[in-house]
Design a protein around this motif. Sequence first.
Motif, mmCIF file in Angstrom:
data_model
loop_
_atom_site.group_PDB
_atom_site.id
_atom_site.type_symbol
_atom_site.label_atom_id
_atom_site.label_comp_id
_atom_site.label_asym_id
_atom_site.label_seq_id
_atom_site.Cartn_x
_atom_site.Cartn_y
_atom_site.Cartn_z
ATOM 1 N N GLY A 1 -2.729 -11.451 -0.739
ATOM 2 C CA GLY A 1 -2.107 -10.418 0.365
ATOM 3 C C GLY A 1 -2.576 -9.312 0.385
ATOM 4 N N ASP A 2 -1.875 -8.500 1.647
ATOM 5 C CA ASP A 2 -1.740 -6.641 1.165
ATOM 6 C C ASP A 2 -1.099 -6.709 0.116
ATOM 7 N N GLU A 3 -0.011 -6.395 -0.108
ATOM 8 C CA GLU A 3 0.845 -6.268 -0.532
ATOM 9 C C GLU A 3 1.083 -6.075 -1.936
ATOM 10 N N ASP A 4 0.138 -8.011 -2.392
ATOM 11 C CA ASP A 4 -0.029 -8.542 -3.624
ATOM 12 C C ASP A 4 -1.140 -6.775 -3.607
ATOM 13 N N VAL A 5 -2.317 -6.956 -3.263
ATOM 14 C CA VAL A 5 -3.296 -5.702 -3.144
ATOM 15 C C VAL A 5 -3.052 -4.635 -3.733
ATOM 16 N N ASN A 6 -1.697 -3.872 -3.223
ATOM 17 C CA ASN A 6 -2.017 -2.589 -3.346
ATOM 18 C C ASN A 6 -0.737 -2.363 -4.522
ATOM 19 N N ALA A 7 -0.058 -3.181 -4.568
ATOM 20 C CA ALA A 7 0.276 -3.164 -6.027
ATOM 21 C C ALA A 7 -0.094 -2.987 -7.209
ATOM 22 N N ALA A 8 -1.562 -4.530 -7.217
ATOM 23 C CA ALA A 8 -2.272 -4.550 -8.324
ATOM 24 C C ALA A 8 -3.147 -3.303 -8.123
ATOM 25 N N TYR A 9 -3.514 -2.911 -7.236
ATOM 26 C CA TYR A 9 -4.238 -1.047 -7.011
ATOM 27 C C TYR A 9 -3.125 0.043 -7.703
ATOM 28 N N GLN A 10 -2.698 0.028 -7.605
ATOM 29 C CA GLN A 10 -1.470 1.116 -7.715
ATOM 30 C C GLN A 10 -0.845 1.307 -9.368
ATOM 31 N N SER A 11 -0.995 -0.505 -10.071
ATOM 32 C CA SER A 11 -1.379 -0.406 -11.518
ATOM 33 C C SER A 11 -2.657 -0.026 -12.368
ATOM 34 N N LEU A 12 -3.387 -0.637 -11.624
ATOM 35 C CA LEU A 12 -4.726 -0.606 -12.073
ATOM 36 C C LEU A 12 -5.835 0.624 -11.942
ATOM 37 N N LYS A 13 -5.462 1.620 -10.849
ATOM 38 C CA LYS A 13 -5.992 2.267 -11.060
ATOM 39 C C LYS A 13 -6.614 3.529 -11.883
ATOM 40 N N PRO A 14 -5.423 4.072 -12.492
ATOM 41 C CA PRO A 14 -5.860 4.626 -13.615
ATOM 42 C C PRO A 14 -7.232 4.183 -14.474
ATOM 43 N N GLN A 15 -7.245 2.750 -14.322
ATOM 44 C CA GLN A 15 -8.278 2.265 -15.416
ATOM 45 C C GLN A 15 -9.619 2.088 -14.177
ATOM 46 N N LEU A 16 -10.047 2.739 -12.741
ATOM 47 C CA LEU A 16 -11.094 2.224 -12.518
ATOM 48 C C LEU A 16 -11.170 3.611 -12.151
ATOM 49 N N ASP A 17 -12.764 3.866 -11.800
ATOM 50 C CA ASP A 17 -13.750 4.187 -11.807
ATOM 51 C C ASP A 17 -13.178 5.604 -10.377
ATOM 52 N N PRO A 18 -12.968 7.165 -11.107
ATOM 53 C CA PRO A 18 -12.471 7.621 -10.792
ATOM 54 C C PRO A 18 -13.431 8.326 -8.789
ATOM 55 N N THR A 19 -14.759 7.887 -9.183
ATOM 56 C CA THR A 19 -15.495 7.878 -8.067
ATOM 57 C C THR A 19 -15.712 7.324 -6.997
ATOM 58 N N LEU A 20 -15.363 6.417 -7.619
ATOM 59 C CA LEU A 20 -15.252 4.863 -6.126
ATOM 60 C C LEU A 20 -14.412 5.627 -4.879
ATOM 61 N N ASP A 21 -14.718 5.567 -4.009
ATOM 62 C CA ASP A 21 -13.759 5.882 -2.742
ATOM 63 C C ASP A 21 -12.771 4.755 -3.060
ATOM 64 N N GLU A 22 -11.639 4.499 -2.023
ATOM 65 C CA GLU A 22 -10.250 4.137 -2.172
ATOM 66 C C GLU A 22 -10.677 2.715 -1.727
ATOM 67 N N ALA A 23 -11.350 3.125 -0.454
ATOM 68 C CA ALA A 23 -11.462 1.353 0.451
ATOM 69 C C ALA A 23 -13.019 0.234 -0.800
ATOM 70 N N ARG A 24 -13.204 0.764 -1.577
ATOM 71 C CA ARG A 24 -14.097 -0.159 -2.492
ATOM 72 C C ARG A 24 -13.638 -0.493 -3.805
ATOM 73 N N ALA A 25 -12.384 0.698 -4.220
ATOM 74 C CA ALA A 25 -12.110 0.711 -5.496
ATOM 75 C C ALA A 25 -10.721 -0.683 -4.805
ATOM 76 N N ARG A 26 -10.154 -0.671 -3.270
ATOM 77 C CA ARG A 26 -9.138 -1.902 -3.465
ATOM 78 C C ARG A 26 -10.071 -3.285 -2.956
ATOM 79 N N SER A 27 -11.454 -2.765 -2.764
ATOM 80 C CA SER A 27 -11.744 -4.102 -2.486
ATOM 81 C C SER A 27 -12.701 -4.941 -3.876
ATOM 82 N N LEU A 28 -12.649 -4.471 -5.081
ATOM 83 C CA LEU A 28 -12.827 -4.699 -6.384
ATOM 84 C C LEU A 28 -11.612 -5.253 -6.634
ATOM 85 N N VAL A 29 -10.192 -4.559 -6.523
ATOM 86 C CA VAL A 29 -9.145 -4.809 -6.913
ATOM 87 C C VAL A 29 -8.742 -6.628 -6.423
ATOM 88 N N ARG A 30 -9.171 -6.788 -4.758
ATOM 89 C CA ARG A 30 -8.932 -7.525 -3.868
ATOM 90 C C ARG A 30 -9.664 -9.396 -4.858
#
Length: 211
Positions: free
Chosen positions: A151-180
């Motif tokens: 769900g969205d809550e799962d994705v948001n929690a994982a996104y916050q946890s993984l954010k430091p490891q994600l490509d900083p050039t990605l826009d947030e929508a794309r980054a959240r899609s990858l996390v999902r």
Amino acid sequence: MKGNPWLGLVLGLLTPLVLAGETGVAARVNGTEISNFRLDRHFADYLRIQGRQVGAIRSPLAYKRLKREALQQLIDKELLWQEAGRLGVRVSDEELDASLAEMRAAFPDTQGFARALGEAGFDEPGYREYLRHELAASRMLDLLADYPLPGDEDVNAAYQSLKPQLDPTLDEARARSLVRQYLIGQRVAESREQALEALREKGRVEVLVGL
């Protein structure tokens, strides 16, 4: 759509179900034998998928571990095939025809396809039956391995946890899609392993080779 854990169906990775003259039994699954010959062929394919060769494995412990993994795959396939038969999960002739047509298309001519089958120890009717087993086992695993979508809550929690490891050039929508997609992949893997473990526990598996 759930991916398939085994069926990158390429002709270089064909493992015969039964060949005349094979000797020795590696394991029995609810009384059905898995021959040493079949294990050796599957082991070579298992290594090839990983880009390894038998002769390049220097460690006896690593060799045994990899062969145990290959044998476990064969055991799991047999458990799934038997469960598919018990529950009436079938693969239609039309589905088989479509899969075979797709595979033939990877070869320049029918002779090349037939030659690849022959080198793997098959004729076309034999490979057709093997493919039916593979597809039914894969379908059975998908049916058993049900899982809730994140769900969205799962994705948001994982996104916050993984954010430091994600490509900083990605826009947030794309980054959240990858996390999902990452979370879905995790849940697929976990649910498949749980389904296989349940089959292993209720099945009667005898491993007859020392690995």
